[in-house]
Design a protein around this motif. Structure first.
Motif, PDB file in Angstrom:
ATOM      1  N   GLU A 196      49.711  17.898  68.807  1.00 12.92           N
ATOM      2  CA  GLU A 196      48.313  17.814  68.383  1.00 12.92           C
ATOM      3  C   GLU A 196      48.235  17.180  67.004  1.00 12.92           C
ATOM      4  N   ILE A 197      47.323  16.216  66.906  1.00 11.36           N
ATOM      5  CA  ILE A 197      47.188  15.495  65.648  1.00 11.36           C
ATOM      6  C   ILE A 197      46.483  16.370  64.628  1.00 11.36           C
ATOM      7  N   LYS A 208      44.291  16.551  61.674  1.00 13.87           N
ATOM      8  CA  LYS A 208      43.332  15.667  61.011  1.00 13.87           C
ATOM      9  C   LYS A 208      43.482  15.749  59.502  1.00 13.87           C
ATOM     10  N   ASP A 232      37.411  24.523  62.756  1.00  8.39           N
ATOM     11  CA  ASP A 232      37.784  24.112  64.115  1.00  8.39           C
ATOM     12  C   ASP A 232      38.022  25.325  64.961  1.00  8.39           C
ATOM     13  N   ARG A 238      40.343  20.469  73.037  1.00 10.62           N
ATOM     14  CA  ARG A 238      41.503  21.136  73.636  1.00 10.62           C
ATOM     15  C   ARG A 238      41.113  22.319  74.502  1.00 10.62           C
ATOM     16  N   TYR A 262      39.981  18.567  79.612  1.00 16.43           N
ATOM     17  CA  TYR A 262      41.328  18.343  79.088  1.00 16.43           C
ATOM     18  C   TYR A 262      42.366  19.033  79.968  1.00 16.43           C
ATOM     19  N   HIS A 272      42.152  16.606  68.862  1.00 15.93           N
ATOM     20  CA  HIS A 272      41.102  17.547  69.266  1.00 15.93           C
ATOM     21  C   HIS A 272      39.785  17.195  68.569  1.00 15.93           C
ATOM     22  N   VAL A 273      38.721  17.129  69.367  1.00 14.89           N
ATOM     23  CA  VAL A 273      37.390  16.837  68.800  1.00 14.89           C
ATOM     24  C   VAL A 273      36.346  17.770  69.430  1.00 14.89           C
TER      25      VAL A 273
END
Lengths: 73, 417
Positions: free
Chosen positions: A63-64, A66, A73, B143, B148, B168-169
């Motif tokens: 997982e990137i 940020k 989040d 996610r 997904y 993840h957005v």
């Protein structure tokens, strides 16, 4: 969990493309016997590379993180 | 009114600042209908937000708003209320707008679509293909979303050995657009450097309202600007987001995106096996063909040898026949020779006997003529000094004469003539 690195020098794409080219050459049928035999041997090698790569089952997800200063989040 | 000296007295500026500090403590979200929309210098947006009874001014920086707005649209604005000192006007400084209601969304969608289409963002000519066998892929998704999960389930079922980078957005709400745009920024820089070969933007289905981030100009432009070939799988099949239109490859659903993005090991394994069989068949065919040619060549050599040898055979035969004839000739000659020899022998024999008779006769004749035979009959040979004396006239008195008789010689002297 580690990625099965089957490629040494050649990616799956390269091996597969080369195999397809060899099949095409055979289908065109313009090979002499020596060429046929050496290309056939190469085809066997490439198929082995492909099959080995096909045996890889795991996919690795990272997982990137940020770094744009986003909030929660 | 009683003055309360405890209450501080502000200057106007101080008061505006005071109010702004108080108001700025928290963000607000306000729903209403847009009216008086205008864009100044292509940078600043002003509009009023109203409902049946009230109206409030709104201000925004154009680059910060991602929705296509028009008068009459129902929206929720997010931002911070503020009093502008110079005008004394109270307004909301808007940093995000969400469209509300089918009507507003349809209109915004229509406006944005037309605009982007005219700019060429959907041009099929610029669409790139996805790599057939990617090793590294990127995913822009939430996610926690079912989309997904479904996507990954299909990817894992089809192919292995992938390195997957998940960005993840939020896929809905006011943060969605910024998240997605920053995801593209990351993939266009770090993602490229890491060798990511294809990118998927996915989201489950939903209402127009839920999907509005994917219909925003900002996301469409981010998709358009992606340096990595991108597949977009948003919503269910009937949903066509502007992100879908802009992407290189459009998938109907997230699972469909997975099937288009990664190959299927069964299928590829089949192709590899088929390739092998095809190679084997081709080689067999080639061997058969060459075998056939060798066979034909052998036959041809046989034929050619036969053609060469046949005359030799004939010659040999003729030679044999000729040899037989020579034999026969030799036999005949030998026979003739033998006969001739016999005849010669007879001939010689008969000649020899007649010769012998002649010889006997001649012998006899010669015998008669032999002086010795004559002497035997009483004749004498007279010689003087070795010379034969046949006449009396040749003699003189006193000559010594040698007398030869049949049985010997005697010496005498002439005494009287």
């Amino acid at each position: 969990m580690t990625l099965a690195k089957t490629k040494k020098d050649q990616s799956f794409q390269e091996a597969f493309d080369e195999l397809e080219k060899i099949v095409k050459k055979f289908e065109e049928g313009k090979l002499d016997l020596d060429e046929s035999i050496s290309l056939y041997e190469r085809g066997l090698e490439l198929a082995a590379v492909c099959k080995k790569r096909l045996a890889a089952v795991e996919n690795r997800v990272q997982e990137i993180k940020k770094k744009f200063g986003d909030l929660d989040d | 009114m009683i003055e309360n000296t405890e209450v501080p007295v502000f200057s106007v500026s101080e008061f505006v600042e005071y109010v702004n500090i108080a108001l700025g403590q928290r963000r607000v979200s306000v729903e209403g209908e847009i009216s008086g929309y205008r864009l100044n210098q292509n940078k600043w947006i002003f509009f009023d937000l109203k409902d049946e009874n009230s109206i409030i001014g709104c201000f925004a920086a154009a680059w910060n708003l991602h929705a296509a707005l028009e008068d009459g649209m129902q929206v929720v604005v997010h931002g911070v209320p503020r009093v502008y000192g110079k005008s004394g006007k109270f307004s909301i400084t808007v940093d995000a707008v969400e469209l509300r209601g089918e009507g507003a969304l349809r209109r915004a969608y229509g406006i944005t679509k037309k605009k982007l289409d005219q700019e060429g963002l959907f041009d099929p000519a610029r669409k790139r293909g996805l790599p057939r066998f990617p090793e590294k892929i990127g995913v822009i998704a939430s996610r926690e979303s079912a989309a997904y999960t479904d996507f990954m389930r299909i990817v894992n079922a089809r192919w292995g050995g992938l390195e997957i980078s998940l960005f993840h957005v939020q896929v809905q709400g006011h943060r969605a657009i910024r998240d997605i745009v920053s995801a593209f920024e990351w993939f266009n820089t770090d993602g490229i450097q890491q060798g990511i070969q294809s990118l998927a933007l996915i989201r489950g289905g939903g209402s127009l309202e839920d999907l509005q981030a994917f219909n925003s100009e900002s996301v469409a432009r981010a998709v358009f600007g992606s340096k990595i070939p991108i597949i977009c799988g948003v919503g269910h099949e009937r949903d066509e987001s502007l992100a879908d239109y802009t992407a290189d490859v459009r998938a109907a659903t997230p699972t469909h995106a997975a099937t288009l993005m990664v190959p299927d090991r069964e299928e590829v394994g089949g192709v590899v096996s088929d390739s092998l069989s095809s190679l084997s068949r081709s080689l067999e065919y080639a061997l058969e063909w060459y075998g056939g040619r060798i066979h034909t060549s052998t036959l041809s050599i046989h034929a050619s040898v036969r053609d060469t040898v046949a005359p030799i055979g004939a010659l040999m035969h003729r030679f044999d026949v000729a040899g037989g004839q020579v034999h026969a000739t030799i036999a005949t000659l030998r026979h003739t020779c033998a006969q001739n020899a016999l005849r010669l022998a007879d001939y010689l024999a008969s000649h020899v006997s007649s010769a012998r008779q002649s010889l006997a006769f001649m012998d006899r004749t010669l015998g008669h003529m032999n002086p010795l035979t004559v002497l035997a009959r009483g004749y004498t040979i007279v010689k003087r000094n070795g010379a034969l004396i046949t006449r009396k006239a040749h003699l003189k008195k006193g000559d010594e004469l040698a007398l030869t008789f049949a049985d010997g010689s005697a010496l005498t002297e002439v005494k009287h003539l």
